[in-house]
Design an enzyme around this catalytic site. Sequence first.
Site, PDB file in Angstrom:
ATOM      1  N   LYS A 176      31.620  40.480  28.539  1.00  0.00           N
ATOM      2  CA  LYS A 176      32.284  40.932  27.758  1.00  0.00           C
ATOM      3  C   LYS A 176      31.635  42.047  27.005  1.00  0.00           C
ATOM      4  O   LYS A 176      32.383  42.467  25.875  1.00  0.00           O
ATOM      5  CB  LYS A 176      32.779  39.819  26.769  1.00  0.00           C
ATOM      6  CG  LYS A 176      33.651  38.830  27.413  1.00  0.00           C
ATOM      7  CD  LYS A 176      35.142  39.212  27.685  1.00  0.00           C
ATOM      8  CE  LYS A 176      35.854  38.268  28.190  1.00  0.00           C
ATOM      9  NZ  LYS A 176      37.401  38.322  28.266  1.00  0.00           N
ATOM     10  N   LYS A 196      36.966  29.386  39.261  1.00  0.00           N
ATOM     11  CA  LYS A 196      38.463  29.373  38.719  1.00  0.00           C
ATOM     12  C   LYS A 196      38.887  30.647  38.454  1.00  0.00           C
ATOM     13  O   LYS A 196      38.114  31.362  38.144  1.00  0.00           O
ATOM     14  CB  LYS A 196      38.298  28.645  37.545  1.00  0.00           C
ATOM     15  CG  LYS A 196      39.948  28.058  37.070  1.00  0.00           C
ATOM     16  CD  LYS A 196      39.647  27.217  35.850  1.00  0.00           C
ATOM     17  CE  LYS A 196      41.234  27.191  35.340  1.00  0.00           C
ATOM     18  NZ  LYS A 196      41.269  26.086  34.021  1.00  0.00           N
ATOM     19  N   LYS A 235      40.536  36.077  34.221  1.00  0.00           N
ATOM     20  CA  LYS A 235      40.597  37.514  34.113  1.00  0.00           C
ATOM     21  C   LYS A 235      39.143  38.022  33.786  1.00  0.00           C
ATOM     22  O   LYS A 235      38.755  39.300  34.019  1.00  0.00           O
ATOM     23  CB  LYS A 235      41.637  38.050  32.914  1.00  0.00           C
ATOM     24  CG  LYS A 235      42.960  37.725  33.275  1.00  0.00           C
ATOM     25  CD  LYS A 235      43.740  38.029  32.141  1.00  0.00           C
ATOM     26  CE  LYS A 235      43.837  39.573  31.989  1.00  0.00           C
ATOM     27  NZ  LYS A 235      44.718  40.039  30.788  1.00  0.00           N
TER      28      LYS A 235
END
Length: 278
Positions: free
Chosen positions: A102, A182, A185
Amino acid sequence: GNYFGAIRNWADIQDRYACVYGVADLHAMTMPYDPLKLRENTRQMFIDLLACGIDPAKSTLFVQSLVPQHTELTWIFSCVTSYGELSRMTQFKDKTDQLEEKGGNRNFVSAGLFTYPVLQAADILIYKANFVPVGKDQEQHLELSRNVAVRFNNQFGEYFPEPAPLFTEVPKLMSLADPTKKMSKSLGDKHYVGVFETEDAIRKKVKTAVTDTGSQPGGAMSPGVANLFTIIKACGNMPAWEELNRQYLNGTLKYSELKGVTADSLVATLKPLREKRT
């Protein structure tokens, strides 16, 4: 993944319960973010929820940060929540591992990332919710909310009900590029399908989806193939699912046909939502 696993169910239960839904922009601050982009993403999420069927005539829909009582109650609850409880939250480690992806610093982990389950408990208990529609992966956080309610009630008198999970049959969709993970995004653009993506983009992503990853224990279906079958079923295209499953069992299934049906099913399911949003 978010639509099939949560939002579609939120829309479905509006006729049976008095529902309260919030766009949790304060939770987004626990990871590296740009303030202006967060504001725009919050606005877009609000619009997306309306397009996906959340009806203000049936439910309460709000932006979390516009209700200051959420953060006020969070502080009160943080004083009746133990450090040990928060340290056992499995998603804390998962989110910490995503910090560098991130754009953050792996050596700096915000206290907010550690304590945000308390805010989540406040989000639930402030409305004295009896039920919370969640998937199994959120059961641990809901258990914390119940613990907080019990501890508060024991100390200050009965006030908050203990919320119970409202489990539904939630399909667990996996990444198109790595079906062992899973769908998310945070993994990158090629790993997920956006609800409001164009038809061409959806078909392109499904076409490049990982399918056969080699032989599986006991002759089980490979994760990539199983994921495409799950997507078809989630879209409600059961006649196609049954026919493709028959082909799989007979050993005649072509992955190109499986991907084509998966793309067709997604396009048919998501097109009305995209049209409503525009």
